[in-house]
Write an enzyme that holds these catalytic residues in place. Structure first.
Site, PDB file in Angstrom:
ATOM      1  N   HIS A 107      71.129  -4.644  76.094  1.00  0.00           N
ATOM      2  CA  HIS A 107      72.453  -4.795  75.462  1.00  0.00           C
ATOM      3  C   HIS A 107      72.323  -5.202  73.996  1.00  0.00           C
ATOM      4  O   HIS A 107      73.103  -5.995  73.484  1.00  0.00           O
ATOM      5  CB  HIS A 107      73.319  -5.800  76.224  1.00  0.00           C
ATOM      6  CG  HIS A 107      73.676  -5.345  77.605  1.00  0.00           C
ATOM      7  ND1 HIS A 107      74.368  -6.143  78.488  1.00  0.00           N
ATOM      8  CD2 HIS A 107      73.438  -4.181  78.257  1.00  0.00           C
ATOM      9  CE1 HIS A 107      74.533  -5.487  79.620  1.00  0.00           C
ATOM     10  NE2 HIS A 107      73.983  -4.290  79.506  1.00  0.00           N
ATOM     11  N   HIS A 167      75.568   3.037  86.486  1.00  0.00           N
ATOM     12  CA  HIS A 167      74.932   1.827  87.008  1.00  0.00           C
ATOM     13  C   HIS A 167      74.649   1.945  88.508  1.00  0.00           C
ATOM     14  O   HIS A 167      74.721   0.977  89.257  1.00  0.00           O
ATOM     15  CB  HIS A 167      75.772   0.590  86.698  1.00  0.00           C
ATOM     16  CG  HIS A 167      75.775   0.241  85.241  1.00  0.00           C
ATOM     17  ND1 HIS A 167      76.639   0.855  84.348  1.00  0.00           N
ATOM     18  CD2 HIS A 167      75.019  -0.618  84.510  1.00  0.00           C
ATOM     19  CE1 HIS A 167      76.412   0.377  83.131  1.00  0.00           C
ATOM     20  NE2 HIS A 167      75.431  -0.504  83.194  1.00  0.00           N
ATOM     21  N   TYR A 172      67.800 -10.129  82.050  1.00  0.00           N
ATOM     22  CA  TYR A 172      67.540  -8.739  82.389  1.00  0.00           C
ATOM     23  C   TYR A 172      66.041  -8.448  82.380  1.00  0.00           C
ATOM     24  O   TYR A 172      65.556  -7.609  83.145  1.00  0.00           O
ATOM     25  CB  TYR A 172      68.258  -7.807  81.417  1.00  0.00           C
ATOM     26  CG  TYR A 172      69.662  -7.457  81.836  1.00  0.00           C
ATOM     27  CD1 TYR A 172      69.905  -6.462  82.778  1.00  0.00           C
ATOM     28  CD2 TYR A 172      70.761  -8.117  81.288  1.00  0.00           C
ATOM     29  CE1 TYR A 172      71.189  -6.139  83.159  1.00  0.00           C
ATOM     30  CE2 TYR A 172      72.049  -7.798  81.663  1.00  0.00           C
ATOM     31  CZ  TYR A 172      72.264  -6.802  82.605  1.00  0.00           C
ATOM     32  OH  TYR A 172      73.546  -6.494  82.994  1.00  0.00           O
TER      33      TYR A 172
END
Length: 1010
Positions: A461, A352, A468
């Site tokens: 996800h 990340h 997002y």
């Protein structure tokens, strides 16, 4: 001797250097060489000393100098390796952590050997062709050669292949538990976590990819297009930027304490990627990330500061200030490279990384001439190329789509790394490959993979995730189309159209900008919203087919959602565009198990979950109480100026997470609602995303205006696997009829279905209860025979029967992130199904959005619908005003209501006519990512075990096709050509055979055969 600081987990100590002060985590297991070289000892021909020239922890490091081949240093101390994690809830593994500094690149390597009683058990080699700091996480069992053993008692480090050299060691942890997923390979240790496929961690693999074929030369057209892309990128980066005051810039620069040593190398405040703080979690130090931040050591702040210096330099008119800013920038860049943010460096973990690196890529584009003069352009471009992972684009995409995080955090960085190259055939090949990669990212994908879906949803996800999506749109998805538009590197019309569809759907399922709570991911705080400039920027990129200079649909959408007076508004007005009317209609999102129903300026959203789509995303520090968000929630976004979640009655403070409108749920103490967040497998982290074992969750739209939605609710056994219900919603204009049946529960607590929960700005705001205005506060009424209610936002609720509870009170709750107590005044109403053991419970009510007084009075006298069935097999309702009949059919077989004779699958059907013909709409809500029973795994007590969605084998499977046979009474033929529907006569009946997939609506118009 070295410091043995057996201190509490949160213990820190301070050190000071010129112009800086840093607090450090203190732990005996972290070897930091502030006072001596111990516990290291050196072989003959080498020496150890403590130096302040370079350091990663504290203000000193261990300097090792040698002048003999095969020189060694060693530590004789228990290593602490464990073959298994003693915490069964952990998936982290024993790992060796270290940092090493090289003033000069060396041709040889280091061999690290871990020994037990003089015998080598495990070892690895580490390359030395680098300068500056390098760090590594090396897992004993996976990454090292040999076989590590518990009880290892010695570390030996040997310099091989180099007779003379100098290195610095700091911040060694002989063994600690680190997340097995996140170790990252680099130039020095390419064997680390070699099998990973995580896009954050495959930088070395991307770097090694072969370049595509180069063009023979760069033509004038290509040069012009390259210049256009670079000019637009620079414009984008500087758009709306104002320079920071010089006094502030000087103060922040001085805080990093950057200074030159006598040999020309640098020293200064250590800079940390914030995720490196995870190194210390299993040592008992969970808050080191905050420590880095408080110390001003985080990579993100450093990169942001570099960008601020670049902006100020671009704007500076004074020659002396410009020169000072240039010096600052050069020193900051050199220090960052020296800290290990250079090509080929992974520092242990880079997972990340993108969120911290955005301005690592942007500032060099602005300061390219400065970097060239300083002799740093190549090194910086190579670092950009490495960390952005742009090497991935060299290869043709293996499958469609890409992670929305790549749009958000990698795309601009990758383009910037290419822009920094000279205008050669190499750069042309890179841009063509980049364009191909970006274009592929917009392709529609199957299963739960990222990110664009056929219904306009955007996955992250493993579920639709607007929060997002907007970050991905802001970070690169929208800008990339604009940056490349009208050049030879432009994305395809198909991909452009996919992005446009996603934006237009977003403005349909949001209102005006607000996300519905159930679509807010792990941040159900009411603040999530779409971003208006996305519509404007994509509009000026032109129409997908390239024929229009400005896209009219996107321009009109922008004018409605922005409601501003900016340059885009003026441009679109000059071109003759006007704001679009508020969208109206009914749209089912099969990939999200949700439906959006709109009229006028309001939106109703119903959301469910299934065995394919998780119920709620819950992280540590996020959404602790949101487990019921998709238990059939029904949120109305209809009020405010402009319309918003807050204007429509939501406040996180005081919100009762057990009473989310529309949901059938259990009332337990709020403290018990907090999620028990676990790391359940190696495919996931600390998170909760529970699946149901039911496949039925979805909807059908009728003529694009009305609809039916239904779900089989079964809560996960982790909390209350005894809670079940069959729920349905029927949408007709401003009337939504909600039904439930077969409600089951065996757990302690009250079972209820919530009608509304609205914030009260004034406790005297009236409710209307059975015709009586209620202004008193607090207030509570329990109504045994149903009720007619009007909430404080002019919405009417008609409950024909059942026990209804109405409350106006000061509600006390807990913050969804911090667990801190919160409170606020709310009006809340629900249908009470009883406490404890409930069997065969049900409900029926109608919501009339913004009902007029005349409507409310009329519906109170006679409801505008007729319930034909409400049982375990079917919920069937006929709307008297439209004549449409809706069917939520939980079981296949005979129906025998209205015109519908039977169906071959559990399904959703709507049938309506206009006197001239018939429209039949149908859907199979089962996404069919796999067939057969649910893939649950059960524990010894027969309870469904918690497993991450990422661990499921089916997550990338395409939605399976089904043949839904709908038998209707009468003899009918098609009035139009619908390839997804086959029609066969069956005596006095007609069989409609719909080819169904992705939970999408299939529809056919029929005329009666004479």
């Amino acid at each position: 001797m070295y410091k043995l600081l057996f201190l509490a987990a949160a213990s820190v100590w301070s050190w000071a250097a010129p112009a800086q002060s840093v607090r450090e985590v203190a732990d005996a297991r972290i070897l930091s060489f502030e006072e001596s070289a111990a516990p290291f000892t050196a072989s003959e021909g080498s020496s150890l000393s403590v130096s302040g020239d370079h350091y990663k922890h504290g203000a000193h490091a261990l300097r090792w100098q040698w002048s003999r081949a095969g020189a060694r240093v060693r530590i004789e101390s228990p290593v602490g390796y464990l073959s298994e994690n003693p915490n069964p809830r952990e998936t982290s593994v024993s790992t060796f952590v270290f940092w090493v500094y090289a003033p000069k690149a060396l041709d040889g390597k280091l061999r690290f050997e871990f020994r037990k009683e003089g015998r080598t058990c495990a070892w690895f080699d580490y390359g030395l062709e680098f300068t500056g700091w390098r760090g590594a996480w090396v897992a004993f069992d996976r990454d090292m050669q040999g076989r590590p053993e518990e009880g290892m008692d010695e570390l030996v480090v040997t310099a091989e292949g180099v007779e003379r050299g100098e290195l610095y060691f700091d911040h060694l942890i002989l063994s600690s538990f680190q997340d097995v997923r996140h170790h990252t390979a680099d130039f020095q240790a390419p064997f680390i976590n070699a099998a990973t496929t995580s896009h954050w961690l495959t930088l070395l693999q991307s770097w090694r990819n072969p370049m595509p074929a180069l063009p023979a030369a760069v033509g004038e057209g290509e040069r012009r297009d390259m210049a256009t892309v670079e000019r637009r990128l620079r414009e984008l980066l500087l758009e709306g930027r104002k320079p920071m005051a010089m006094k502030t810039l000087r103060k922040r620069f001085d805080a990093y304490g950057i200074a030159e040593n006598s040999d020309g190398t640098l020293r200064g405040k250590p800079i940390w990627f914030v995720r490196y703080a995870e190194t210390y979690i299993n040592l008992g130090h969970p808050d080191v990330g905050k420590l880095f931040n408080d110390n001003g050591q985080t990579l993100r702040k450093y990169n942001d500061f570099l960008f601020q210096v670049a902006v100020a330099h671009d704007a500076a008119a004074d020659a002396a200030e410009r020169a000072e800013l240039e010096r600052m920038y050069v020193l900051l860049t050199r220090h960052l490279l020296d800290q290990g943010f250079a090509a080929g460096s992974a520092q242990g973990t880079l997972h990340h990384l993108g969120y911290s690196m955005r301005n690592f890529y942007t500032a060099p584009v602005i300061m390219r001439d400065v970097l060239r003069r300083a002799g740093l352009e190549h090194d910086v471009q190579q670092a950009m190329e490495w960390f952005s992972g742009v090497g991935e684009v060299k290869l043709p995409p293996a499958e469609p789509g890409m992670d929305i995080d790549a749009f958000n955090t990698s795309l601009v960085g990758r383009l910037a790394s290419i822009v920094m190259l000279p205008d050669t055939p190499v750069k042309a090949a890179w841009l063509e490959a980049f364009s191909r990669w970006v274009d592929n990212g917009y392709k529609v994908t199957e299963g739960t993979g990222p990110c664009f879906k056929s219904d306009g949803t955007v996955f992250h996800h493993r579920r639709h995730y607007p929060a997002y999506a907007v970050d991905g749109f802001s970070g690169g998805a929208v800008n990339a189309v604009w940056l490349l538009s009208k050049t030879q590197f432009a994305v395809s019309a198909e991909s452009h159209a996919v992005l446009k569809r996603a934006l237009l759907e977003m403005r349909f399922y949001c209102n005006l900008r607000s996300f519905p709570l159930a679509l807010s991911g792990r941040h159900p705080d009411g603040r999530g919203e779409l971003v208006p400039w996305h519509y404007a920027r994509l509009a000026v990129a032109g129409t997908p087919d390239g024929r229009g200079e400005i896209d009219p649909e996107l321009a009109a959408a922008y004018l409605r959602v922005a409601q501003g007076k900016d340059a885009y508004t003026r441009l679109f007005a000059e071109k003759g565009f006007a704001p679009e009317p508020s969208p109206a209609g009914n749209r089912v999102y099969g990939y999200n198990a949700s439906v959006s129903h709109r009229r006028a300026d309001w939106l109703v959203t119903v959301a469910g979950h299934s065995r394919y789509l998780w119920s709620a995303e819950i992280y540590q520090g996020a959404n602790h109480y949101g487990r019921y968000l998709t238990h059939g929630s029904m949120q109305l976004l209809a009020d405010g100026d402009p319309v918003s979640a807050f204007g429509s009655g939501f406040r996180q403070e005081g919100w009762d997470w057990r009473h989310i409108p529309g949901t059938t749920a259990l009332e337990i103490p709020m403290e018990r609602m907090k999620a028990d967040i676990r790391n359940v497998d190696t495919a996931s982290g600390y998170e909760e995303m529970l699946l149901s074992d039911e496949a039925f969750a979805g909807g059908v739209s009728h003529r694009g205006r009305d609809g039916v939605f239904a779900m089989e609710l079964h809560e996960h056994d982790k909390y209350n696997g005894s809670l079940r219900a069959r729920k349905s919603w029927f949408f007709f204009d401003n009337r939504i009829v909600c039904m439930g049946s077969d409600i089951e529960n065996k757990a302690e607590g009250g079972v209820h279905t919530t009608l509304f929960q609205n914030f009260l700005a004034d406790g005297a705001d009236p409710l209307v209860v059975n015709g009586e205005a209620v202004t008193q506060f607090p207030y509570r009424a329990e109504l045994a025979g149903g009720a007619v209610l009007r909430d404080n936002l002019r919405n009417a609720y008609f409950v024909p029967k059942g026990r209804v509870v109405v409350s106006k009170s000061l509600q006390r709750s807990l913050d969804e992130e911090t667990d801190a107590p919160t409170q606020n005044n709310f009006a809340t109403a629900w249908i009470d199904h009883g406490s404890g053991s409930v069997s065969g419970g049900g409900y029926e009510y109608m919501l009339a959005v913004h009902a007029s007084d005349e409507e409310a009075a009329r519906y109170a006298r006679e409801l505008p619908y007729e319930v034909l069935r409400r049982d375990a097999s079917a919920h069937i309702l006929r709307d008297r005003l439209s004549g449409i009949t809706g069917y939520a059919l939980f079981a296949a077989g005979k129906v025998g209501e209205g015109l519908l004779e039977s169906v071959s699958l559990p399904s959703l059907v709507m049938i309506g006519g206009d006197g001239e013909g018939l429209t039949v709409s149908a859907a199979d809500p089962d996404l069919r990512f796999y067939e057969g029973p649910s893939d649950e795994v059960f524990d010894a007590d027969g309870r469904r075990a918690e497993r991450s969605v990422y661990s499921r084998k089916w997550i990338d499977n395409p939605s399976g096709e089904s043949q839904l046979k709908v038998v209707i009474r009468g003899r009918w033929q098609s009035a139009d050509d619908r390839p997804e529907c086959r029609i066969e006569p069956a005596g006095e009946n007609t069989v409609l055979i719909f080819t169904c997939r992705e939970g999408a609506t299939r529809e056919v118009n029929l005329i009666e055969m004479k």
